[in-house]
Scaffold this motif. Sequence first.
Motif, PDB file in Angstrom:
ATOM      1  N   SER A  55      42.719  31.567  56.655  1.00 45.74           N
ATOM      2  CA  SER A  55      42.222  31.164  55.327  1.00 45.74           C
ATOM      3  C   SER A  55      40.827  30.584  55.378  1.00 45.74           C
ATOM      4  CB  SER A  55      43.185  30.144  54.700  1.00 45.74           C
ATOM      5  OG  SER A  55      43.068  28.878  55.342  1.00 45.74           O
ATOM      6  N   GLN A  56      40.430  30.057  56.517  1.00 45.29           N
ATOM      7  CA  GLN A  56      39.141  29.388  56.636  1.00 45.29           C
ATOM      8  C   GLN A  56      38.046  30.277  57.229  1.00 45.29           C
ATOM      9  OE1 GLN A  56      40.320  25.909  58.826  1.00 45.29           O
ATOM     10  NE2 GLN A  56      41.365  25.008  57.064  1.00 45.29           N
ATOM     11  N   LEU A  57      38.386  31.538  57.530  1.00 49.40           N
ATOM     12  CA  LEU A  57      37.364  32.471  58.007  1.00 49.40           C
ATOM     13  C   LEU A  57      36.452  32.853  56.853  1.00 49.40           C
ATOM     14  CD1 LEU A  57      39.610  34.802  60.203  1.00 49.40           C
ATOM     15  CD2 LEU A  57      38.046  33.007  61.011  1.00 49.40           C
ATOM     16  N   GLU A  58      35.173  32.968  57.142  1.00 46.38           N
ATOM     17  CA  GLU A  58      34.204  33.236  56.084  1.00 46.38           C
ATOM     18  C   GLU A  58      33.413  34.505  56.371  1.00 46.38           C
ATOM     19  OE1 GLU A  58      31.752  29.788  55.845  1.00 46.38           O
ATOM     20  OE2 GLU A  58      33.317  28.533  54.948  1.00 46.38           O
ATOM     21  N   LEU A  65      41.799  40.824  63.339  1.00 50.27           N
ATOM     22  CA  LEU A  65      42.941  39.919  63.268  1.00 50.27           C
ATOM     23  C   LEU A  65      44.180  40.701  63.651  1.00 50.27           C
ATOM     24  CD1 LEU A  65      42.110  38.195  59.853  1.00 50.27           C
ATOM     25  CD2 LEU A  65      41.388  37.513  62.156  1.00 50.27           C
ATOM     26  N   VAL A  66      45.038  40.108  64.501  1.00 50.34           N
ATOM     27  CA  VAL A  66      46.153  40.854  65.079  1.00 50.34           C
ATOM     28  C   VAL A  66      47.392  39.969  65.152  1.00 50.34           C
ATOM     29  CG1 VAL A  66      46.922  42.244  67.054  1.00 50.34           C
ATOM     30  CG2 VAL A  66      44.480  42.094  66.520  1.00 50.34           C
ATOM     31  N   ILE A  67      48.550  40.570  64.895  1.00 50.16           N
ATOM     32  CA  ILE A  67      49.837  39.938  65.177  1.00 50.16           C
ATOM     33  C   ILE A  67      50.574  40.865  66.131  1.00 50.16           C
ATOM     34  CG2 ILE A  67      52.039  39.124  64.239  1.00 50.16           C
ATOM     35  CD1 ILE A  67      50.620  38.747  61.548  1.00 50.16           C
ATOM     36  N   ARG A  93      52.740  32.435  50.079  1.00 43.60           N
ATOM     37  CA  ARG A  93      53.352  33.755  49.946  1.00 43.60           C
ATOM     38  C   ARG A  93      52.489  34.725  49.154  1.00 43.60           C
ATOM     39  NH1 ARG A  93      59.303  31.190  48.609  1.00 43.60           N
ATOM     40  NH2 ARG A  93      59.519  30.108  50.616  1.00 43.60           N
ATOM     41  N   GLY A  94      51.811  34.255  48.145  1.00 43.94           N
ATOM     42  CA  GLY A  94      50.959  35.141  47.366  1.00 43.94           C
ATOM     43  C   GLY A  94      49.763  35.659  48.146  1.00 43.94           C
ATOM     44  N   ALA A  95      49.429  34.980  49.238  1.00 44.44           N
ATOM     45  CA  ALA A  95      48.269  35.381  50.045  1.00 44.44           C
ATOM     46  C   ALA A  95      48.642  36.293  51.193  1.00 44.44           C
ATOM     47  CB  ALA A  95      47.558  34.139  50.584  1.00 44.44           C
ATOM     48  N   VAL A  96      49.942  36.558  51.360  1.00 40.11           N
ATOM     49  CA  VAL A  96      50.423  37.385  52.476  1.00 40.11           C
ATOM     50  C   VAL A  96      51.072  38.641  51.914  1.00 40.11           C
ATOM     51  CG1 VAL A  96      51.944  37.487  54.484  1.00 40.11           C
ATOM     52  CG2 VAL A  96      50.771  35.343  53.913  1.00 40.11           C
ATOM     53  N   LYS A  97      50.505  39.788  52.216  1.00 39.08           N
ATOM     54  CA  LYS A  97      51.023  41.068  51.743  1.00 39.08           C
ATOM     55  C   LYS A  97      51.455  41.895  52.954  1.00 39.08           C
ATOM     56  CE  LYS A  97      49.566  39.922  47.600  1.00 39.08           C
ATOM     57  NZ  LYS A  97      50.530  39.483  46.557  1.00 39.08           N
ATOM     58  N   TYR A  98      52.761  42.210  53.015  1.00 35.59           N
ATOM     59  CA  TYR A  98      53.236  43.023  54.138  1.00 35.59           C
ATOM     60  C   TYR A  98      54.496  43.767  53.743  1.00 35.59           C
ATOM     61  CZ  TYR A  98      54.787  44.517  58.755  1.00 35.59           C
ATOM     62  OH  TYR A  98      55.182  45.281  59.828  1.00 35.59           O
ATOM     63  N   ARG A  99      54.533  45.041  54.118  1.00 41.12           N
ATOM     64  CA  ARG A  99      55.722  45.872  53.941  1.00 41.12           C
ATOM     65  C   ARG A  99      56.361  46.074  55.305  1.00 41.12           C
ATOM     66  NH1 ARG A  99      56.076  51.140  54.706  1.00 41.12           N
ATOM     67  NH2 ARG A  99      53.801  51.341  54.650  1.00 41.12           N
ATOM     68  N   ILE A 107      46.269  39.278  54.789  1.00 38.54           N
ATOM     69  CA  ILE A 107      46.451  37.833  54.679  1.00 38.54           C
ATOM     70  C   ILE A 107      45.145  37.243  54.170  1.00 38.54           C
ATOM     71  CG2 ILE A 107      46.954  35.703  55.920  1.00 38.54           C
ATOM     72  CD1 ILE A 107      48.646  37.307  57.865  1.00 38.54           C
ATOM     73  N   PHE A 108      45.205  36.594  53.021  1.00 36.18           N
ATOM     74  CA  PHE A 108      44.014  36.083  52.335  1.00 36.18           C
ATOM     75  C   PHE A 108      42.985  37.198  52.173  1.00 36.18           C
ATOM     76  CE2 PHE A 108      45.919  32.142  53.873  1.00 36.18           C
ATOM     77  CZ  PHE A 108      45.906  31.392  52.707  1.00 36.18           C
ATOM     78  N   GLY A 109      43.477  38.393  51.863  1.00 35.58           N
ATOM     79  CA  GLY A 109      42.609  39.531  51.593  1.00 35.58           C
ATOM     80  C   GLY A 109      42.047  40.217  52.817  1.00 35.58           C
ATOM     81  N   ARG A 110      42.371  39.730  54.006  1.00 31.98           N
ATOM     82  CA  ARG A 110      41.834  40.318  55.231  1.00 31.98           C
ATOM     83  C   ARG A 110      42.897  41.183  55.912  1.00 31.98           C
ATOM     84  NH1 ARG A 110      36.935  38.187  56.282  1.00 31.98           N
ATOM     85  NH2 ARG A 110      36.422  36.127  55.419  1.00 31.98           N
ATOM     86  N   GLU A 111      42.483  42.320  56.444  1.00 30.98           N
ATOM     87  CA  GLU A 111      43.419  43.214  57.121  1.00 30.98           C
ATOM     88  C   GLU A 111      43.810  42.638  58.474  1.00 30.98           C
ATOM     89  OE1 GLU A 111      43.413  47.818  57.122  1.00 30.98           O
ATOM     90  OE2 GLU A 111      42.423  47.248  59.009  1.00 30.98           O
ATOM     91  N   VAL A 112      45.106  42.685  58.755  1.00 30.28           N
ATOM     92  CA  VAL A 112      45.654  42.189  60.018  1.00 30.28           C
ATOM     93  C   VAL A 112      46.455  43.315  60.670  1.00 30.28           C
ATOM     94  CG1 VAL A 112      47.096  40.441  61.128  1.00 30.28           C
ATOM     95  CG2 VAL A 112      45.800  39.860  59.053  1.00 30.28           C
ATOM     96  N   GLN A 113      46.129  43.661  61.901  1.00 33.86           N
ATOM     97  CA  GLN A 113      46.877  44.676  62.635  1.00 33.86           C
ATOM     98  C   GLN A 113      48.206  44.081  63.100  1.00 33.86           C
ATOM     99  OE1 GLN A 113      45.567  47.842  62.900  1.00 33.86           O
ATOM    100  NE2 GLN A 113      43.914  46.989  61.635  1.00 33.86           N
TER     101      GLN A 113
END
Length: 443
Positions: A55-58, A65-67, A93-99, A107-113
């Motif tokens: 959330s604090q990345l600018e 970003l990876v999980i 929860r509203g900031a995390v989109k995952y299927r 997450i917070f609009g940023r793509e995460v692998q």
Amino acid sequence: MLATATEMGTAGLGRNQARSLYACRLPGATFNLWEGSIRAGKTYVSVLAFLLHVSQLEGELDGQLVIVGKNLGSIYRNFFQTISSSAGLRAFRGAVKYRQNAPTAHIFGREVQVIGINDARAESKIRGMTILAVYVDEATVIEETAFKQVLNRMSLESSKMFATTNPDSPAHWLKVDFIDQMRRLPDWRRFHFLMDDNPSLSESVKARLRSQYVGLWYRRQILGEWVSADGAIYGMWDPSRHVKPWGATPSMHRLLGVGIDFGTNNPSTGLLLGISKEKQPTGKYGSRLWLIDEWRHDARGKKAAMLSPSQQAGLFRDWLYRDHLPYESALRPEFIIVDPAASHFQKELNLLDIPTAGGLNNVSYGISTVASLLSEEQLVVTDHCPGFITEAPGYSWDSKAALQGQDMPVKVNDHSLDGGRYVVATTETMWRPMLNGVWSLAA
């Protein structure tokens, strides 16, 4: 929005959780590892730390970003479901989109692998990446070269890792190469957690959890110790708790599959796994796993003959098409899961129009999963599975393998146990969401 989310996520943290959340965000804390007992609150605070960091990345990011985790199912369960089920993370929860099972999240609009690393070949998935931030779920069950490739890709000054694990063998590479070397690794931080560090657990819940483990599993899962595997593997095995009459098999939601361990000189076995709908000791209805029936061909028996793979496939087919429940049912086994080393037997079954799948053969993970289920009586066995019942009490750890940091069983009289392990571990994504209920009166 972010201020509210941060306030909610940090509200009610235990002292150790709050300390680790503060320490992992300080300059120089590049590699952060939360480890210790089950239900200790380490997953919650590590997920919170990762979310706050993202959330604090600018601006535009130089890296990715990876999980990462053992597989996509475990990542979904441990990371994303923690967000959806934890009241303190509700505002995120509203900031995390995952299927579920998707290769990316936002997450917070940023793509995460989102990457499942279940063997050494998965190392190629992350080769070539430049990792800015990574969340590592259950680090000890990730293959060593893949984990170290993740570290190699963290080449930015601002790269950061957030990782969790439960204890394993003291000779495990994570313990030997990193935890034991903390004094010479100034950019590593280790946060050790026990159940008492989780403020959301009541004393009654902690007492119940402690009662469900014995031996090795108690020391690792409850005491949070890195100890070698020694003695009986299923020390919690108790026929009075775990063996049920086949005639009393309850209604089944599904017959998930049959796990097959193939042998020529050794026995060949097949264990049928179902998930029940039955009354609990509390009087409510719930679901747990049943090993219902067993196919077994043993060439060592006095009256048995050594049969070719094709002949054994014919015997298995005859058994498969019989009725396996003590009542009329339209249910049939959904998957035939075979020892991945027995590809020739899979082909023989395929020639008989029996579709097959290779079994998940991460031995340590499979054994720990079965042991956990047995401890909580979420897995029981009918008396139509005599091989499993006979083998379980003598199943023991290999002391020589333990010296190499490996949790491996002695390979003697384990054929039905292997078949059961294959079907339980391989179908986990199917039964895990359905498992519920309290099955022990002591619980």
